[in-house]
Design an enzyme around this catalytic site. Structure first.
Site, mmCIF file in Angstrom:
data_model
loop_
_atom_site.group_PDB
_atom_site.id
_atom_site.type_symbol
_atom_site.label_atom_id
_atom_site.label_comp_id
_atom_site.label_asym_id
_atom_site.label_seq_id
_atom_site.Cartn_x
_atom_site.Cartn_y
_atom_site.Cartn_z
ATOM 1 C CB THR A 194 -3.131 -20.599 -11.727
ATOM 2 O OG1 THR A 194 -2.948 -19.187 -11.780
ATOM 3 C CG2 THR A 194 -3.444 -21.125 -13.118
ATOM 4 C CD GLU A 195 -5.958 -16.334 -13.452
ATOM 5 O OE1 GLU A 195 -7.029 -15.730 -13.252
ATOM 6 O OE2 GLU A 195 -4.846 -15.783 -13.374
ATOM 7 C CE LYS A 224 -3.764 -18.244 -5.427
ATOM 8 N NZ LYS A 224 -4.050 -18.578 -6.855
ATOM 9 C CB THR A 225 -7.067 -11.993 -5.500
ATOM 10 O OG1 THR A 225 -5.748 -12.430 -5.829
ATOM 11 C CG2 THR A 225 -7.020 -10.536 -5.074
ATOM 12 C CE LYS A 253 -0.179 -13.061 -5.374
ATOM 13 N NZ LYS A 253 -1.159 -14.118 -5.621
ATOM 14 C CB SER A 269 5.125 -13.750 -11.696
ATOM 15 O OG SER A 269 4.107 -14.737 -11.683
ATOM 16 C CG ASP A 309 -4.020 -11.206 -7.991
ATOM 17 O OD1 ASP A 309 -4.992 -10.683 -8.553
ATOM 18 O OD2 ASP A 309 -3.577 -12.328 -8.301
ATOM 19 C CD GLU A 324 -4.025 -13.845 -3.640
ATOM 20 O OE1 GLU A 324 -4.041 -14.240 -4.823
ATOM 21 O OE2 GLU A 324 -4.312 -12.684 -3.299
#
Length: 229
Positions: free
Chosen positions: A11-12, A15-16, A37, A41, A54, A116
């Site tokens: 995560t982080e 990707k976006t 997407k 969450s 995102d 994504e």
């Protein structure tokens, strides 16, 4: 038409940011694109309903006008793993509903559809299912975003191995800088290139936005992919 599923080694990892950059490059080539997407969450309450940052970025980057719900059919308030956020909201994440939303997007006939993921490759969505099950269902080529930070070589190699074990093709990977103080950054990227036997789309430093990042990406390997809706 082509479609790619953008996953990350964790995560982080951007990707976006990389998804938006690829969409920007395609737009500059005068190609239409839409973003998807499926599950998000950490959404916030707005007068229009729950919204995810995102997903809003992907909606804004799409060259075809899309309603928010078309971009992000499953939105949850809690900033936790989606299957837990769904439980908290008393909902279930349905793969069929995700598939239906995806097929409706394909009918837009965009030159590029960017999907994504959330988190990493094995994102649980409940009932012993993973987001990767959706990708496998449609045999969507994968773009892997590697967040260049401590542990990235292990995470990248393991992610690539499981994607290949799932029978999917990695269309390309991106080395995305996420840690300004990363020691031996150049050496780590070199090691990643040695271990990842797949097209390298580029190394993106810490830059302001997709317009600047586009200078560091070469999407040529992606242009060979074509699909029929």
């Amino acid at each position: 038409m082509s479609a790619f599923f953008v996953t990350g080694t964790d995560t982080e990892v951007g990707k976006t940011f990389i998804s938006r950059t690829i969409m920007h490059i395609y737009e500059q080539k005068r190609k239409t694109c839409v973003g998807f997407k499926p599950v998000a969450s950490g959404c916030v309450d707005t007068p229009q309903g729950l919204r995810n940052e995102d997903a809003l970025c992907l909606q804004d980057a799409s060259t075809i006008n899309l309603r928010y719900e078309e971009v992000n059919p499953f939105a949850f308030r809690e900033a936790v793993a989606p299957h837990l956020a769904a439980q908290s909201a008393g909902r279930k994440i349905c793969l069929k509903a995700i598939a239906d939303s995806y097929e409706k997007l394909l009918k837009k006939q965009a030159d590029l559809t960017i999907i994504e993921g959330a988190g990493g490759w094995r994102l649980p969505i409940g009932e012993k299912r993973f987001m990767s099950d959706f990708v496998r269902q449609y045999d969507i080529p994968v773009v892997m975003v590697v967040g260049v930070r401590l542990g990235c070589i292990n995470h990248a190699c393991m992610t690539a191995e499981i994607i290949h074990q799932d029978g999917l093709q990695i269309a390309g990977w991106v080395a995305n800088h996420v840690d300004a103080g990363m020691p031996f950054l150049t050496e780590n990227v070199k090691a990643l290139k040695e271990h990842l036997d797949m097209p390298f789309l580029g190394e993106v430093p810490l830059v302001k936005g997709p317009k600047e990042a586009a200078h560091y990406l070469d999407v040529t390997p992606l242009l060979q992919f074509d699909m029929v809706a």
